[in-house]
Design a protein around this motif. Structure first.
Motif, PDB file in Angstrom:
ATOM      1  N   TYR A 119       0.861  -1.424   0.108  1.00 11.10           N
ATOM      2  CA  TYR A 119      -0.221   0.062   0.524  1.00 11.10           C
ATOM      3  C   TYR A 119       0.932   1.372  -0.286  1.00 11.10           C
ATOM      4  O   TYR A 119       0.187   2.369  -0.706  1.00 11.10           O
ATOM      5  CB  TYR A 119      -1.294   0.318   1.373  1.00 11.10           C
ATOM      6  CG  TYR A 119      -2.688  -0.859   0.629  1.00 11.10           C
ATOM      7  CD1 TYR A 119      -3.145  -0.145   0.318  1.00 11.10           C
ATOM      8  CD2 TYR A 119      -1.981  -2.353   1.335  1.00 11.10           C
ATOM      9  CE1 TYR A 119      -4.443  -0.992   0.469  1.00 11.10           C
ATOM     10  CE2 TYR A 119      -3.755  -2.410   1.263  1.00 11.10           C
ATOM     11  CZ  TYR A 119      -4.890  -2.385   0.610  1.00 11.10           C
ATOM     12  OH  TYR A 119      -6.117  -2.418   0.192  1.00 11.10           O
ATOM     13  N   THR A 120       1.959   1.031   1.061  1.00 12.04           N
ATOM     14  CA  THR A 120       2.704   2.438   0.805  1.00 12.04           C
ATOM     15  C   THR A 120       4.062   2.463  -0.263  1.00 12.04           C
ATOM     16  O   THR A 120       4.616   3.699  -0.538  1.00 12.04           O
ATOM     17  CB  THR A 120       3.275   2.472   2.324  1.00 12.04           C
ATOM     18  OG1 THR A 120       4.014   1.168   2.469  1.00 12.04           O
ATOM     19  CG2 THR A 120       2.023   2.476   3.145  1.00 12.04           C
ATOM     20  N   SER A 121       4.116   1.600  -0.646  1.00 12.33           N
ATOM     21  CA  SER A 121       5.610   1.289  -1.462  1.00 12.33           C
ATOM     22  C   SER A 121       6.760   1.325  -0.494  1.00 12.33           C
ATOM     23  O   SER A 121       7.875   2.262  -1.503  1.00 12.33           O
ATOM     24  CB  SER A 121       5.649   2.618  -2.745  1.00 12.33           C
ATOM     25  OG  SER A 121       4.382   2.057  -3.840  1.00 12.33           O
ATOM     26  N   TYR A 131      15.760   5.208   9.834  1.00 12.20           N
ATOM     27  CA  TYR A 131      14.020   5.747   9.750  1.00 12.20           C
ATOM     28  C   TYR A 131      13.395   6.736   9.484  1.00 12.20           C
ATOM     29  O   TYR A 131      14.183   7.947   9.588  1.00 12.20           O
ATOM     30  CB  TYR A 131      13.511   4.705  10.182  1.00 12.20           C
ATOM     31  CG  TYR A 131      13.441   3.307   9.806  1.00 12.20           C
ATOM     32  CD1 TYR A 131      12.813   2.440   9.527  1.00 12.20           C
ATOM     33  CD2 TYR A 131      14.091   2.129  11.255  1.00 12.20           C
ATOM     34  CE1 TYR A 131      13.145   1.193   9.354  1.00 12.20           C
ATOM     35  CE2 TYR A 131      15.010   1.244  11.570  1.00 12.20           C
ATOM     36  CZ  TYR A 131      14.263  -0.003  11.001  1.00 12.20           C
ATOM     37  OH  TYR A 131      14.270  -0.869  10.528  1.00 12.20           O
ATOM     38  N   GLN A 132      12.902   6.879   8.196  1.00 12.73           N
ATOM     39  CA  GLN A 132      12.561   7.961   7.879  1.00 12.73           C
ATOM     40  C   GLN A 132      11.130   9.049   7.919  1.00 12.73           C
ATOM     41  O   GLN A 132      10.348   9.604   8.529  1.00 12.73           O
ATOM     42  CB  GLN A 132      12.227   8.086   6.252  1.00 12.73           C
ATOM     43  CG  GLN A 132      13.000   8.898   5.452  1.00 12.73           C
ATOM     44  CD  GLN A 132      14.080   7.268   5.269  1.00 12.73           C
ATOM     45  OE1 GLN A 132      13.780   6.199   5.438  1.00 12.73           O
ATOM     46  NE2 GLN A 132      15.619   7.646   5.778  1.00 12.73           N
ATOM     47  N   TYR A 133      10.441   7.476   8.373  1.00 14.55           N
ATOM     48  CA  TYR A 133       9.026   8.087   9.079  1.00 14.55           C
ATOM     49  C   TYR A 133       8.941   6.836  10.440  1.00 14.55           C
ATOM     50  O   TYR A 133       9.139   5.551  10.669  1.00 14.55           O
ATOM     51  CB  TYR A 133       7.357   6.973   8.195  1.00 14.55           C
ATOM     52  CG  TYR A 133       8.244   7.951   6.976  1.00 14.55           C
ATOM     53  CD1 TYR A 133       7.641   9.493   6.461  1.00 14.55           C
ATOM     54  CD2 TYR A 133       8.015   7.134   5.696  1.00 14.55           C
ATOM     55  CE1 TYR A 133       7.807  10.017   5.514  1.00 14.55           C
ATOM     56  CE2 TYR A 133       8.501   7.941   4.642  1.00 14.55           C
ATOM     57  CZ  TYR A 133       9.127   9.648   4.375  1.00 14.55           C
ATOM     58  OH  TYR A 133       8.611   9.579   2.782  1.00 14.55           O
ATOM     59  N   THR A 136      10.322  13.886  10.821  1.00 11.49           N
ATOM     60  CA  THR A 136      10.991  14.985  10.958  1.00 11.49           C
ATOM     61  C   THR A 136      11.258  16.316  10.262  1.00 11.49           C
ATOM     62  O   THR A 136      11.778  17.158  10.370  1.00 11.49           O
ATOM     63  CB  THR A 136      12.895  13.659  11.181  1.00 11.49           C
ATOM     64  OG1 THR A 136      12.727  13.921   9.798  1.00 11.49           O
ATOM     65  CG2 THR A 136      12.891  12.985  11.670  1.00 11.49           C
ATOM     66  N   ALA A 137      10.380  15.900   9.327  1.00  7.46           N
ATOM     67  CA  ALA A 137      10.309  17.056   8.639  1.00  7.46           C
ATOM     68  C   ALA A 137       8.792  17.138   7.071  1.00  7.46           C
ATOM     69  O   ALA A 137       8.599  16.026   6.771  1.00  7.46           O
ATOM     70  CB  ALA A 137      11.582  17.510   7.225  1.00  7.46           C
ATOM     71  N   MET A 138       7.868  18.002   7.435  1.00  6.30           N
ATOM     72  CA  MET A 138       7.139  17.812   6.107  1.00  6.30           C
ATOM     73  C   MET A 138       7.306  17.985   5.439  1.00  6.30           C
ATOM     74  O   MET A 138       8.084  18.473   4.635  1.00  6.30           O
ATOM     75  CB  MET A 138       5.760  19.128   7.187  1.00  6.30           C
ATOM     76  CG  MET A 138       5.422  18.641   8.427  1.00  6.30           C
ATOM     77  SD  MET A 138       4.464  17.457   8.750  1.00  6.30           S
ATOM     78  CE  MET A 138       3.160  17.037   7.828  1.00  6.30           C
ATOM     79  N   GLY A 139       6.076  17.597   3.814  1.00  6.88           N
ATOM     80  CA  GLY A 139       6.357  17.588   2.986  1.00  6.88           C
ATOM     81  C   GLY A 139       5.339  16.749   1.894  1.00  6.88           C
ATOM     82  O   GLY A 139       4.391  15.849   2.968  1.00  6.88           O
ATOM     83  N   MET A 140       4.983  17.010   0.836  1.00  8.35           N
ATOM     84  CA  MET A 140       4.031  15.798   0.154  1.00  8.35           C
ATOM     85  C   MET A 140       4.412  14.746  -0.036  1.00  8.35           C
ATOM     86  O   MET A 140       2.791  14.066  -0.016  1.00  8.35           O
ATOM     87  CB  MET A 140       5.001  16.591  -1.389  1.00  8.35           C
ATOM     88  CG  MET A 140       3.854  18.428  -1.823  1.00  8.35           C
ATOM     89  SD  MET A 140       2.317  18.495  -1.372  1.00  8.35           S
ATOM     90  CE  MET A 140       0.979  18.036  -1.981  1.00  8.35           C
ATOM     91  N   GLY A 141       5.292  13.948   0.199  1.00  9.74           N
ATOM     92  CA  GLY A 141       5.601  12.439   0.074  1.00  9.74           C
ATOM     93  C   GLY A 141       4.318  12.160   1.668  1.00  9.74           C
ATOM     94  O   GLY A 141       4.259  10.943   1.858  1.00  9.74           O
ATOM     95  N   VAL A 142       4.563  12.523   2.514  1.00 14.64           N
ATOM     96  CA  VAL A 142       4.292  13.021   3.813  1.00 14.64           C
ATOM     97  C   VAL A 142       2.851  12.986   3.880  1.00 14.64           C
ATOM     98  O   VAL A 142       2.096  11.687   4.007  1.00 14.64           O
ATOM     99  CB  VAL A 142       4.293  13.716   4.950  1.00 14.64           C
ATOM    100  CG1 VAL A 142       3.725  13.657   6.036  1.00 14.64           C
ATOM    101  CG2 VAL A 142       6.330  13.799   5.631  1.00 14.64           C
ATOM    102  N   ASN A 159      -1.912   6.770   1.851  1.00  7.24           N
ATOM    103  CA  ASN A 159      -2.327   5.415   1.686  1.00  7.24           C
ATOM    104  C   ASN A 159      -2.485   4.821   2.478  1.00  7.24           C
ATOM    105  O   ASN A 159      -2.209   4.009   2.818  1.00  7.24           O
ATOM    106  CB  ASN A 159      -0.225   5.235   0.907  1.00  7.24           C
ATOM    107  CG  ASN A 159      -0.231   5.527  -1.126  1.00  7.24           C
ATOM    108  OD1 ASN A 159      -1.398   6.132  -1.468  1.00  7.24           O
ATOM    109  ND2 ASN A 159       0.390   6.129  -0.692  1.00  7.24           N
ATOM    110  N   ILE A 160      -2.076   4.522   4.063  1.00  7.40           N
ATOM    111  CA  ILE A 160      -1.933   3.954   5.192  1.00  7.40           C
ATOM    112  C   ILE A 160      -3.621   4.029   5.605  1.00  7.40           C
ATOM    113  O   ILE A 160      -4.100   3.108   5.879  1.00  7.40           O
ATOM    114  CB  ILE A 160      -1.718   4.651   5.701  1.00  7.40           C
ATOM    115  CG1 ILE A 160       0.141   4.240   6.222  1.00  7.40           C
ATOM    116  CG2 ILE A 160      -1.559   4.076   7.298  1.00  7.40           C
ATOM    117  CD1 ILE A 160       1.801   4.732   7.057  1.00  7.40           C
TER     118      ILE A 160
END
Length: 410
Positions: A73-75, A96-98, A112-118, A124-125
């Motif tokens: 689901y998250t790739s 780890y990033q998340y 640790t940092a916001m962004g469009m990927g977050v 997806n989750i």
């Protein structure tokens, strides 16, 4: 006529040879050449490991999810932790990033940092949890697993069609709309920067001539009207050459990287240069530039110091910005009444009407009326600008008052 031609040639060569003009032209051409290739470059590097793999430190208190499901689901690579504190420590340490904490009520995502990927990862989750909840609910009421898959996997057929003036469907498609919208965005920026750069140069040139007393010499050998027309047409010709080079570079790049029958990421978007839209770009740019250039040059002639140059650019700059942002925001609903109204106001039409042309929402008679109104406005601005310019060349020192300018226009 010969005098105006001489002034035009001089202004064209002076502006075209300036370092700023050459630098901006080279930058825009490189951008036009590289821009259409970006999707192809992304495709080429998509299968390459060019950075650290993203990973999630997951804590699942429900026991409903395994590593393969979350990754599907998250790739993103997943590792399970016993408690959320260790998962968060793994994120802050950079391993780890998340980190995600999943319970019966939902989930909490730590970064640790916001962004469009977050936001995408969170969506997806959330989708994964909804799918699991639905499957569990179906199982509780006794729905067969195959029937569950059929129900949850249903995708309705959809089609969006545009109706013409006669009420019949046209050949426009969502893909064509997206392609035209991209053109409208890009070309609106071209018009915007062309008008501002050309107008700014005119203001600087006129004020410099006046502050150095050069204008006194020029006005004795050339009439004020011809001097103004030569300046406007010379700078306009240089900006037009810049735009044509930009369009040519973009057309060449798109031909090799997916547009105009090529292959690649852009091919699916059908990004091709339509002769009619390119012709309208030139027409609306010339009309828009002439309108604003006469205003810029006329207002510049009313001041004698470079310190005052910025203040007199405020009015035309605001008009250009209103037209530009009206076109950008108008793309969300090009059929709105306010968009229709602004597209027929000459000062905004170079942006708004051109946007409507790109999106195929302007009728032929509307385009004709808009062009006619702009031509009329150009002639009026040339006449009024000539009167103001003539007055400004004879005044030095303090800026003329509004009352004096209005008296000159009578």
């Amino acid at each position: 006529m010969k005098q105006m031609k001489t002034v035009m040639q001089f202004e064209f060569m002076t502006f075209a040879r300036s370092g700023a003009f050459i630098g901006i032209t080279i930058f825009m051409i490189l951008l036009a050449l590289v821009g259409p290739a970006i999707p192809r470059i992304i495709e080429l590097f998509g299968d390459m490991d060019i950075g650290t793999e993203r990973r999630i430190a997951a804590v699942d208190t429900t026991g409903n999810f395994d590593r393969e499901t979350i990754e599907a689901y998250t790739s993103v690579g997943v590792s399970f932790f016993q408690n959320i504190q260790r998962a968060r420590d793994a994120v802050t340490s950079g391993d780890y990033q998340y980190a995600v904490f999943i319970d019966e009520e939902g989930f909490t995502l730590y970064v640790t940092a916001m962004g469009m990927g977050v936001w995408t990862l969170g969506d997806n989750i959330a989708w994964m949890l909804r799918e699991q909840y639905r499957a569990a609910a179906f199982a509780q009421i006794g729905v067969d697993p195959h029937e569950q898959a059929r129900i949850l996997g249903f995708v309705p057929q959809s089609e969006i069609m545009t109706l013409g003036a006669d009420g019949a469907p046209t050949e426009d498609s969502p893909e064509n709309f997206f392609s035209n919208m991209m053109f409208s965005y890009v070309l609106s920026f071209v018009l915007y920067f062309g008008l501002l750069s050309g107008g700014g140069y005119l203001v600087t040139a006129v004020v410099r001539e006046k502050s150095t007393k050069t204008m006194e010499l020029l006005i004795t050998s050339c009439k004020a009207g011809k001097l103004l027309n030569g300046k406007v047409l010379g700078v306009g010709a240089a900006i037009l050459v810049q735009i044509l080079l930009l369009v040519g570079a973009a057309a060449l790049s798109m031909h090799f990287f997916g547009g105009a029958g090529g292959e690649g990421a852009l091919a699916a978007l059908n990004l091709t240069f339509e002769p009619f839209i390119m012709t309208m770009l030139v027409v609306f740019f010339l009309l828009g530039f002439l309108m604003y250039a006469y205003i810029y040059a006329a207002l510049a002639s009313t001041v004698s110091r470079m310190e005052d140059a910025n203040s007199i650019q405020t009015l035309p700059m605001l008009l250009v910005m209103v037209g530009f942002f009206a076109a950008i925001f108008g793309m969300t609903n090009p059929g709105a009444g306010w968009v229709n109204v602004l597209s027929h106001i000459p000062f905004f039409a170079p942006f708004v009407m051109f946007m409507r042309i790109c999106l195929n929402t302007a009728a032929s008679w509307e385009i004709f009326i808009s062009i006619a109104a702009q031509i009329t406005t150009v002639c009026l601005m040339a006449y009024l600008g000539g009167r103001i310019y003539r007055m400004g060349t004879l005044m030095y020192g303090n800026k003329p008052k509004i009352k004096e300018i209005l008296a000159t226009l009578k």
